[in-house]
Design a protein around this motif. Structure first.
Motif, PDB file in Angstrom:
ATOM      1  N   PHE A  46       0.832  -1.205   0.000  1.00  0.00           N
ATOM      2  CA  PHE A  46       0.000   0.000   0.000  1.00  0.00           C
ATOM      3  C   PHE A  46       0.868   1.257   0.000  1.00  0.00           C
ATOM      4  CE2 PHE A  46      -1.838   3.202   2.987  1.00  0.00           C
ATOM      5  CZ  PHE A  46      -2.806   3.718   2.150  1.00  0.00           C
ATOM      6  N   VAL A  47       1.896   1.283   0.849  1.00  0.00           N
ATOM      7  CA  VAL A  47       2.768   2.454   0.947  1.00  0.00           C
ATOM      8  C   VAL A  47       3.513   2.685  -0.355  1.00  0.00           C
ATOM      9  CG1 VAL A  47       4.813   3.401   2.098  1.00  0.00           C
ATOM     10  CG2 VAL A  47       2.999   2.338   3.450  1.00  0.00           C
ATOM     11  N   PHE A  48       4.038   1.633  -0.960  1.00  0.00           N
ATOM     12  CA  PHE A  48       4.822   1.819  -2.181  1.00  0.00           C
ATOM     13  C   PHE A  48       3.931   2.091  -3.403  1.00  0.00           C
ATOM     14  CE2 PHE A  48       8.095  -0.393   0.371  1.00  0.00           C
ATOM     15  CZ  PHE A  48       9.039   0.613   0.330  1.00  0.00           C
ATOM     16  N   GLN A  49       2.698   1.606  -3.389  1.00  0.00           N
ATOM     17  CA  GLN A  49       1.752   1.990  -4.428  1.00  0.00           C
ATOM     18  C   GLN A  49       1.441   3.476  -4.331  1.00  0.00           C
ATOM     19  OE1 GLN A  49       0.543   0.303  -6.984  1.00  0.00           O
ATOM     20  NE2 GLN A  49      -0.726   2.013  -7.676  1.00  0.00           N
ATOM     21  N   LEU A  50       1.328   3.959  -3.106  1.00  0.00           N
ATOM     22  CA  LEU A  50       1.122   5.397  -2.872  1.00  0.00           C
ATOM     23  C   LEU A  50       2.285   6.195  -3.463  1.00  0.00           C
ATOM     24  CD1 LEU A  50      -0.043   7.908  -1.308  1.00  0.00           C
ATOM     25  CD2 LEU A  50       1.319   7.130   0.622  1.00  0.00           C
ATOM     26  N   PHE A  51       3.499   5.752  -3.219  1.00  0.00           N
ATOM     27  CA  PHE A  51       4.663   6.439  -3.782  1.00  0.00           C
ATOM     28  C   PHE A  51       4.577   6.485  -5.298  1.00  0.00           C
ATOM     29  CE2 PHE A  51       6.815   6.252   0.274  1.00  0.00           C
ATOM     30  CZ  PHE A  51       7.706   7.302   0.209  1.00  0.00           C
ATOM     31  N   SER A  52       4.239   5.376  -5.912  1.00  0.00           N
ATOM     32  CA  SER A  52       4.168   5.310  -7.368  1.00  0.00           C
ATOM     33  C   SER A  52       3.167   6.317  -7.924  1.00  0.00           C
ATOM     34  CB  SER A  52       3.782   3.888  -7.794  1.00  0.00           C
ATOM     35  OG  SER A  52       3.589   3.806  -9.186  1.00  0.00           O
ATOM     36  N   GLU A  53       1.975   6.381  -7.317  1.00  0.00           N
ATOM     37  CA  GLU A  53       0.928   7.276  -7.803  1.00  0.00           C
ATOM     38  C   GLU A  53       1.311   8.736  -7.604  1.00  0.00           C
ATOM     39  OE1 GLU A  53      -2.452   6.001  -5.622  1.00  0.00           O
ATOM     40  OE2 GLU A  53      -2.730   4.150  -6.783  1.00  0.00           O
ATOM     41  N   ARG A  54       1.835   9.068  -6.425  1.00  0.00           N
ATOM     42  CA  ARG A  54       2.159  10.458  -6.140  1.00  0.00           C
ATOM     43  C   ARG A  54       3.333  10.942  -6.973  1.00  0.00           C
ATOM     44  NH1 ARG A  54      -2.270  12.830  -4.407  1.00  0.00           N
ATOM     45  NH2 ARG A  54      -2.886  12.288  -2.285  1.00  0.00           N
ATOM     46  N   ILE A  55       4.318  10.082  -7.195  1.00  0.00           N
ATOM     47  CA  ILE A  55       5.459  10.487  -8.010  1.00  0.00           C
ATOM     48  C   ILE A  55       5.006  10.797  -9.426  1.00  0.00           C
ATOM     49  CG2 ILE A  55       7.577   9.632  -9.093  1.00  0.00           C
ATOM     50  CD1 ILE A  55       8.221   8.286  -6.413  1.00  0.00           C
TER      51      ILE A  55
END
Length: 220
Positions: A129-138
């Motif tokens: 979940f955290v790394f998916q968040l990073f992907s989307e925000r980046i």
């Protein structure tokens, strides 16, 4: 500790959390706390230590980068079901905030303490979940960089207006904040759009008269 209604709201907005083992869910319920803040509250600021990992239950948070001269560049918004990449980065890197977060409306959020965030990273579902968040925000931030670096301000203003409907109730200062510019420049650009017959201006209102013309301007 959060009560049952708050827990239900949390898992409804963040269904990924329902995939956590029961012990991890129980830890989240017992350790997290609910915070309610009014609109216009600075939740965090540059050089402050991160106090926990936020889950927004209602309202919204505007995350901005501020310059010493007072200009602000909006980076992104955090709404219910989303969370804050800068908070994640600060927790993962054990570093202070490098941006400011301000509530846009009355906001209710759940704050997970730092040590519990670190513990939950051991769970595959939460880590994904955290790394998916990073992907989307980046991806969002890369688009913002492209907008700022390669599109002229009048194009960005036209695109911003088109995304707000035919009759927009706002101030020149608010539009400037959204564009990361200053009010005087935005006011001058709006006056130019009005002189071209693309918009009509009145007190705290912009009416779009020629959406096709604005789309041509936005597209360059």
């Amino acid at each position: 500790m959060i009560d049952a209604p708050a827990g239900d709201a949390l898992f409804a907005l963040y269904p990924i959390l329902a995939r956590l083992p029961e012990a991890a869910r129980d830890r989240l319920r017992s350790r997290a706390r609910i915070i309610g803040v009014p609109a216009g509250t600075t939740l965090f600021d540059e050089r402050q230590a991160c106090q926990g990992f936020p889950f927004v239950l209602s309202g919204s948070i505007r995350v901005i980068k501020a310059a010493p001269n007072g200009r602000e560049l909006p980076l992104y918004r955090v709404t219910p079901g989303e969370t804050c990449i800068i908070s994640s980065a600060c927790l993962l890197g054990q570093a202070p905030y490098n941006a400011r977060g301000v509530t846009e409306a009355e906001t209710r959020l759940l704050l997970l303490p730092v040590e519990d965030f670190q513990a939950l990273l051991a769970e595959t579902a939460f880590r994904d979940f955290v790394f998916q968040l990073f992907s989307e925000r980046i991806a969002d931030l890369m688009q913002l960089i492209e907008e700022v670096a390669f599109r002229k301000l009048d194009q960005r203003l036209a695109a911003l207006l088109l995304g707000k409907g035919t009759r927009i109730h706002t101030t020149h200062q608010h539009l400037a904040d959204e564009l990361g510019s200053v009010r005087e420049i935005v006011s001058r650009l709006l006056k130019g759009l009005a002189e071209q017959g693309l918009v009509a201006l009145s007190r705290e209102q912009v009416e779009i008269l020629d959406p096709a013309g604005l789309r041509r301007l936005a597209g360059g």
